[in-house]
Design an enzyme around this catalytic site. Sequence first.
Site, PDB file in Angstrom:
ATOM      1  N   SER A  70     -77.441  19.297   4.734  1.00 42.99           N
ATOM      2  CA  SER A  70     -78.690  18.563   4.918  1.00 42.99           C
ATOM      3  C   SER A  70     -78.718  17.291   4.077  1.00 42.99           C
ATOM      4  O   SER A  70     -78.085  17.203   3.025  1.00 42.99           O
ATOM      5  CB  SER A  70     -79.879  19.442   4.539  1.00 42.99           C
ATOM      6  OG  SER A  70     -79.884  20.629   5.298  1.00 42.99           O
TER       7      SER A  70
HETATM    8  N1  SAH Z   1     -78.800  24.142   3.823  1.00 41.50           N
HETATM    9  C1  SAH Z   1     -77.556  23.926   4.499  1.00 41.50           C
HETATM   10  C2  SAH Z   1     -77.858  23.556   5.940  1.00 41.50           C
HETATM   11  C3  SAH Z   1     -76.732  23.851   6.831  1.00 41.50           C
HETATM   12  S1  SAH Z   1     -77.061  23.518   8.537  1.00 41.50           S
HETATM   13  C4  SAH Z   1     -76.790  22.809   3.818  1.00 41.50           C
HETATM   14  O1  SAH Z   1     -77.428  21.867   3.340  1.00 41.50           O
HETATM   15  O2  SAH Z   1     -75.574  22.850   3.776  1.00 41.50           O
HETATM   16  C5  SAH Z   1     -77.791  25.013   9.074  1.00 41.50           C
HETATM   17  C6  SAH Z   1     -77.008  26.275   8.854  1.00 41.50           C
HETATM   18  O3  SAH Z   1     -77.727  27.336   9.459  1.00 41.50           O
HETATM   19  C7  SAH Z   1     -75.614  26.284   9.500  1.00 41.50           C
HETATM   20  O4  SAH Z   1     -74.667  26.625   8.543  1.00 41.50           O
HETATM   21  C8  SAH Z   1     -75.738  27.334  10.593  1.00 41.50           C
HETATM   22  O5  SAH Z   1     -74.537  28.037  10.818  1.00 41.50           O
HETATM   23  C9  SAH Z   1     -76.803  28.230  10.027  1.00 41.50           C
HETATM   24  N2  SAH Z   1     -77.503  29.048  11.013  1.00 41.50           N
HETATM   25  C10 SAH Z   1     -77.906  28.713  12.261  1.00 41.50           C
HETATM   26  N3  SAH Z   1     -78.516  29.758  12.857  1.00 41.50           N
HETATM   27  C11 SAH Z   1     -78.504  30.782  11.958  1.00 41.50           C
HETATM   28  C12 SAH Z   1     -78.960  32.132  11.987  1.00 41.50           C
HETATM   29  N4  SAH Z   1     -79.579  32.655  13.046  1.00 41.50           N
HETATM   30  N5  SAH Z   1     -78.769  32.894  10.893  1.00 41.50           N
HETATM   31  C13 SAH Z   1     -78.158  32.396   9.793  1.00 41.50           C
HETATM   32  N6  SAH Z   1     -77.695  31.144   9.705  1.00 41.50           N
HETATM   33  C14 SAH Z   1     -77.859  30.339  10.778  1.00 41.50           C
END
Ligand code: SAH
Length: 220
Positions: A70
């Site tokens: 993010s």
């Molecule tokens: N806070 C993280 C954001 C990553 S993007 C950062 O800054 O690195 C969002 C993340 O949510 C991804 O890694 C994706 O794989 C995960 N995600 C999407 N759907 C999900 C679900 N149902 N359960 C768990 N994780 C999920």
Amino acid sequence: MLDRLDLGIGMTSRRTRERLIRRLGAAGIRSPEVLATMRDLPRHLFVDEALASRAYEDSALPIGYGQTISQPYTVALMTQALLEPGRPDTVLEIGTGSGFQTAVLASLVRRVYSVERVRELLERAQRRLRTLQTRNIRFRHADGNLGWSEYAPYAGILVTAAPPGVPRMLAEQLAPGGVMVVPIGGQTRQMLLRLTRVEGGFEQEVLEPVSFVPLLTGVR
Ligand code: SAH
């Protein structure tokens, strides 16, 4: 050679980190503890080496598997929104991704529970956080739509991928008086909401427009 490379990144990052923190302040992040935490955390360790030089720009960056780390502003905004009503003791995070938001939370609250559906991302994040010697995080490879009932209820829940509506099981795992920060909406644009669990239901505040990857179902 490796040492010098690290030193190079370290020296650039000190200056560029300060610039990022000033930007976050100018963009409306007021919480001193959130700003201090973001200043201290090495975001360049949470992206590929090839992208490390861009780690202190205020932008989202690819982390593989179609996912992104993010934007720093968004991490700061969500953390501030979560902590503002009173610092939660335990936080459930859905969407570990790179682990950067996880690290921010771990330095501000007693315990963090983080759920990720992509095993490879989860393992990478775990390795990074071990390197940083963070000890107050528990990880789980699972579908975050289901929350993590074993340790519920949570004083705070932070969702870093966007569902079309609040997943019922997550809402149920929020403690009375607890706060959930979650982006709700379509595939590319959403509104960031803050929900507070009150007697008989939830109070809802609309914070601002954001752009997250979708919250998917199942694991991979
Ligand atoms: N806070 C993280 C954001 C990553 S993007 C950062 O800054 O690195 C969002 C993340 O949510 C991804 O890694 C994706 O794989 C995960 N995600 C999407 N759907 C999900 C679900 N149902 N359960 C768990 N994780 C999920």
